[in-house]
Scaffold this motif. Structure first.
Motif, PDB file in Angstrom:
ATOM      1  N   ASN A  20       0.848  -1.195   0.000  1.00 10.89           N
ATOM      2  CA  ASN A  20       0.000   0.000   0.000  1.00 10.89           C
ATOM      3  C   ASN A  20       0.880   1.239   0.000  1.00 10.89           C
ATOM      4  O   ASN A  20       1.611   1.507   0.955  1.00 10.89           O
ATOM      5  N   ALA A  21       0.836   1.989  -1.100  1.00  8.20           N
ATOM      6  CA  ALA A  21       1.501   3.283  -1.161  1.00  8.20           C
ATOM      7  C   ALA A  21       0.546   4.349  -0.621  1.00  8.20           C
ATOM      8  O   ALA A  21      -0.625   4.081  -0.362  1.00  8.20           O
ATOM      9  N   ILE A  22       1.031   5.555  -0.453  1.00  8.75           N
ATOM     10  CA  ILE A  22       0.235   6.623   0.144  1.00  8.75           C
ATOM     11  C   ILE A  22      -0.561   7.325  -0.955  1.00  8.75           C
ATOM     12  O   ILE A  22       0.007   7.983  -1.831  1.00  8.75           O
ATOM     13  N   GLY A  23      -1.882   7.165  -0.909  1.00  4.81           N
ATOM     14  CA  GLY A  23      -2.737   7.750  -1.924  1.00  4.81           C
ATOM     15  C   GLY A  23      -2.637   9.265  -1.963  1.00  4.81           C
ATOM     16  O   GLY A  23      -2.623   9.927  -0.928  1.00  4.81           O
ATOM     17  N   GLY A  24      -2.588   9.802  -3.174  1.00  8.01           N
ATOM     18  CA  GLY A  24      -2.515  11.248  -3.356  1.00  8.01           C
ATOM     19  C   GLY A  24      -1.112  11.816  -3.338  1.00  8.01           C
ATOM     20  O   GLY A  24      -0.915  12.977  -3.714  1.00  8.01           O
ATOM     21  N   ALA A  25      -0.121  11.011  -2.900  1.00  3.30           N
ATOM     22  CA  ALA A  25       1.249  11.534  -2.766  1.00  3.30           C
ATOM     23  C   ALA A  25       1.978  11.481  -4.106  1.00  3.30           C
ATOM     24  O   ALA A  25       3.037  10.863  -4.253  1.00  3.30           O
ATOM     25  N   ALA A  26       1.421  12.166  -5.093  1.00  2.57           N
ATOM     26  CA  ALA A  26       1.902  12.035  -6.470  1.00  2.57           C
ATOM     27  C   ALA A  26       3.263  12.676  -6.695  1.00  2.57           C
ATOM     28  O   ALA A  26       4.033  12.216  -7.543  1.00  2.57           O
ATOM     29  N   GLN A  27       3.566  13.743  -5.975  1.00  4.74           N
ATOM     30  CA  GLN A  27       4.884  14.365  -6.121  1.00  4.74           C
ATOM     31  C   GLN A  27       5.956  13.568  -5.391  1.00  4.74           C
ATOM     32  O   GLN A  27       7.080  13.415  -5.877  1.00  4.74           O
ATOM     33  N   TYR A  28       5.617  13.061  -4.238  1.00  7.62           N
ATOM     34  CA  TYR A  28       6.557  12.255  -3.460  1.00  7.62           C
ATOM     35  C   TYR A  28       7.024  11.048  -4.267  1.00  7.62           C
ATOM     36  O   TYR A  28       8.228  10.750  -4.345  1.00  7.62           O
ATOM     37  N   TYR A  29       6.091  10.341  -4.891  1.00  8.31           N
ATOM     38  CA  TYR A  29       6.468   9.151  -5.644  1.00  8.31           C
ATOM     39  C   TYR A  29       7.079   9.494  -6.996  1.00  8.31           C
ATOM     40  O   TYR A  29       7.943   8.757  -7.492  1.00  8.31           O
ATOM     41  N   ALA A  30       6.655  10.592  -7.596  1.00  7.40           N
ATOM     42  CA  ALA A  30       7.290  11.008  -8.853  1.00  7.40           C
ATOM     43  C   ALA A  30       8.774  11.276  -8.632  1.00  7.40           C
ATOM     44  O   ALA A  30       9.608  10.990  -9.504  1.00  7.40           O
ATOM     45  N   ASP A  31       9.105  11.802  -7.461  1.00  3.89           N
ATOM     46  CA  ASP A  31      10.507  12.090  -7.147  1.00  3.89           C
ATOM     47  C   ASP A  31      11.327  10.806  -7.021  1.00  3.89           C
ATOM     48  O   ASP A  31      12.547  10.826  -7.203  1.00  3.89           O
ATOM     49  N   CYS A  32      10.666   9.683  -6.705  1.00  2.00           N
ATOM     50  CA  CYS A  32      11.364   8.394  -6.595  1.00  2.00           C
ATOM     51  C   CYS A  32      11.654   7.780  -7.964  1.00  2.00           C
ATOM     52  O   CYS A  32      12.457   6.846  -8.052  1.00  2.00           O
ATOM     53  N   ILE A  33      10.966   8.253  -8.997  1.00  2.00           N
ATOM     54  CA  ILE A  33      11.145   7.690 -10.336  1.00  2.00           C
ATOM     55  C   ILE A  33      12.325   8.375 -11.014  1.00  2.00           C
ATOM     56  O   ILE A  33      12.291   9.571 -11.281  1.00  2.00           O
ATOM     57  N   LYS A  34      13.345   7.632 -11.278  1.00  2.00           N
ATOM     58  CA  LYS A  34      14.592   8.196 -11.804  1.00  2.00           C
ATOM     59  C   LYS A  34      14.652   8.186 -13.324  1.00  2.00           C
ATOM     60  O   LYS A  34      15.411   8.964 -13.921  1.00  2.00           O
TER      61      LYS A  34
END
Length: 514
Positions: free
Chosen positions: A443-457
Motif C-alpha cells: 500500500n503506497a500513500i494515496g494522493g502523494a503524487a509528487q513524493y512518488y514522482a521524485d522516486c522515479i529516476k
C-alpha cells in the motif's frame, strides 16, 4: 468582456486548484497529523502527505496524479454570454492538460478512447447560475476517481450493516452518514471530507451533496439541526479507527458539511459525496468587463507551510524500529514469503504501471514484457515529453486497487508477478492468490503524487499506448520507493482487520443519540 483575459483567469484557477491545496484543507491535515502518535503507520502516512503538499507547492505540479473530473460552478451577472464563457473554460482546460497541470482523464464511455485534452461529451462539467451582483463568481473542484467511487446514496428506510434500521428521521440520517464513512475505508484516500445532501431525487441529491464540498471547511451551518449533526459526525466518526489510508489511527474524517432540500413523499434519499484528503477546491471572483481576477476565495486564515514540519516528521520516521526491507526485481518467492503485514518495503530498480485497461488486456493476451518476478504499480501517471521527445513523470501516486480484484490474482499467477503496489487494499480473491502463488500487496500513500514522482529516476519505455497515457504500461526505474505491506503471502490482510474492527466500533453507534 475580454474573453481572452477570462480564459487566462480560468487557466490560473485550474493550475492553482490542481497544485495548491486550500488553506482550510491544510489546517485540517495539520490537525490530523498532530493527533497521531509518532512512529505509527498513520504518522508515517501523514508525514508523506505533508511532504507531498510542499513538493507540489515547490514544483507547481499536481498534488495528486488523478486530477479528477473538473466541475465548475459559475455565477454570472444578467447579460453575460455564458456560451462564450464555456468555450473559454474548455480552452483553458485543454491548455492546462497540455502543460501537465491536469492528467488527460476524458474517456469515451463506449469506445474507451481517451480524448487527450480532458474534453468530450459532458466534460468538463460547467454549471451556471445567474445572480444580481456585477461580478463573476467561479469555483472549481477536482474530484478524483478513487474518492468519487466511494460516493454512496441511501434510500430511507433501509437496513445498514452494523447499525440496523435507518428510518426517515434525523436519527436515520445520522446512521447513513456514519455508515458512509465506514464503507469508504481507505479506498477513498482517507482521512477524507464528506458532503451530504438530504432530500431531492437521486440526481439532485448527489448534486446537493457535491455542492456542500464547495463550502469552507471552517464555516458554521446556519441550520441548527444540521450544525449539531455536523458536529456530532466530526466528534464520533473518528472513533471508527479507520485512519489515514485505512491503516488505523486517530483521524478518519477531516470535514463534514450537510445540506437539505425538499423531497416528494414517496422518496427519502441521503446522498454522500466523499472526497479524499487531497481536497482540491478553489474559487475566484472575476471582473465581468475585463475578465481579470479580482479576488481569490477560500483565503481565510493563515496558510500552513509544511516545509519544516515535513522535515521533522521524516526525521522521526527514520528513527523508528519499523522493519524496512529492500526489494529489487526480479523478486523470488522466498523473498516474498519472508514479508509480513506491517513491514515497510523500499523498492529500487524496475516496476511497471498497470491499471484497468492493462489488467483486462493481460487477462486475455500475452504480456508485452517478461513480468516474471516483477512489480506492477497501480498508477496512471501524469506524463509530459520534453523538447527532446523524452517522457518525464510529472505526478505518479497510486490508484485504488479494488477495481482490479476480478483480474489481479489470475494475472499474478499467469505471469509470475510477485508484488503489486496500489492503495486501499484488495479482496479475498487476491488474498487467496497471494497465499497460493507467493505474492504481496504493498500500500503506497494515496494522493502523494509528487513524493512518488521524485522516486522515479527514469522512464525506460512504454507499451500499449493505445489505451492512453494514464492506462498505458510504463516501464519505470525507481529508487527509494516506499510502501507498506498490507496483504502478505500468509493470508493476512490489514484491510480486513481494520474493516472488521471498524464495523465493531460502528455497531456501538446503533442506539446512540446525538
Amino acid at each position: 468582456m475580454n474573453i481572452e483575459k477570462f480564459q487566462a483567469s480560468m487557466y490560473e484557477l485550474i493550475v492553482e486548484t490542481s497544485t495548491n491545496l486550500p488553506k482550510d484543507v491544510r489546517r485540517a491535515v495539520k490537525a490530523a497529523k498532530e493527533m497521531e502518535s509518532a512512529g505509527t503507520r498513520a504518522a508515517m502516512s501523514l508525514a508523506t502527505i505533508t511532504n507531498n503538499i510542499k513538493m507540489a507547492d515547490d514544483n507547481v505540479s499536481p498534488i495528486c496524479q488523478d486530477t479528477g473530473l473538473p466541475t465548475f460552478k459559475i455565477k454570472t451577472p444578467v447579460g453575460v454570454n455564458q456560451i462564450e464563457l464555456k468555450k473559454a473554460i474548455y480552452n483553458a482546460i485543454a491548455e492546462a492538460t497540455k502543460d501537465g497541470k491536469l492528467r488527460p482523464n476524458s474517456v469515451d464511455s463506449l469506445t474507451g478512447e481517451n480524448s487527450g485534452d480532458n474534453l468530450g461529451i459532458g466534460l468538463p462539467v460547467v454549471k451556471f447560475e445567474q445572480w444580481e451582483k456585477d461580478y463573476i463568481d467561479a469555483r472549481l473542484i477536482l474530484k478524483g476517481g478513487g474518492c468519487e467511487n466511494k460516493n454512496i446514496q441511501y434510500s430511507l428506510p433501509c437496513e445498514l450493516e452494523g447499525l440496523g434500521r435507518a428510518g426517515r428521521d434525523l436519527d436515520g440520517i445520522r446512521k447513513c452518514i456514519l455508515h458512509s464513512v465506514y464503507q469508504a475505508q481507505g479506498q477513498g484516500c482517507s482521512a477524507g471530507f464528506i458532503g451530504v445532501g438530504i432530500g431531492g431525487d437521486r440526481s439532485s441529491g448527489y448534486d446537493l451533496a457535491k455542492e456542500q464540498l464547495f463550502r469552507s471547511n471552517d464555516d458554521v451551518n446556519p441550520h441548527e439541526d444540521l450544525r449539531k449533526l455536523e458536529e456530532y459526525i466530526m466528534e464520533n466518526a473518528n472513533e471508527l479507527g479507520i485512519g489515514t489510508m485505512g491503516f488505523g489511527g486517530e483521524t478518519t474524517l477531516l470535514g463534514c458539511k450537510i445540506g437539505v432540500m425538499n423531497r416528494i413523499p414517496a422518496s427519502f434519499f441521503v446522498s454522500v459525496a466523499y472526497n479524499c484528503w487531497a481536497f482540491r477546491r478553489l474559487g475566484v471572483t472575476v471582473n465581468a468587463e475585463t475578465g481579470e481576477i479580482n479576488e481569490w476565495l477560500y483565503q481565510e486564515g493563515d496558510k500552513i507551510d509544511f516545509a519544516q514540519e515535513a522535515e521533522k516528521e521524516a526525521a522521526t520516521t527514520t528513527e523508528t524500529d519499523t522493519k524496512v526491507v529492500t526489494l529489487q526485481a526480479p523478486i523470488t518467492e522466498e523473498q516474498i514469503r519472508e514479508l509480513k503485514v506491517g513491514d515497510v518495503v523500499r523498492i529500487d530498480g524496475r516496476m511497471f504501471t498497470g491499471r484497468d485497461a492493462i489488467h483486462k488486456y493481460l487477462s486475455e493476451n500475452d504480456a508485452p514484457v517478461d513480468l516474471n518476478g516483477q512489480i506492477i504499480y497501480h498508477c496512471g501517471p501524469v506524463m509530459l515529453k520534453d523538447k527532446d521527445g523524452k517522457w518525464n513523470v510529472k505526478a505518479a501516486g497510486p490508484t485504488t486497487s479494488i477495481r482490479e480484484e476480478p483480474y489481479q490474482g489470475d494475472i499474478m499467477k499467469k505471469f509470475g508477478i510477485r508484488a503489486v503496489i496500489g492503495k486501499g487494499g484488495m479482496g479475498p480473491k487476491t488474498l487467496a492468490a497471494l497465499q497460493e502463488h507467493g505474492g504481496v500487496y504493498l500500500n503506497a500513500i494515496g494522493g502523494a503524487a509528487q513524493y512518488y514522482a521524485d522516486c522515479i529516476k527514469s522512464v525506460d519505455g512504454v507499451d500499449l499506448m493505445q489505451f492512453g497515457i494514464p492506462e498505458a504500461m510504463w516501464h519505470l526505474t525507481v529508487e527509494g520507493f516506499t510502501a507498506v505491506v498490507t496483504m502478505d503471502a500468509h493470508g493476512n490482510s490489514l484491510h480486513q482487520d481494520v474493516d472488521k474492527s471498524s464495523l465493531e466500533k460502528l455497531a456501538q453507534f446503533k442506539d446512540r443519540v446525538f
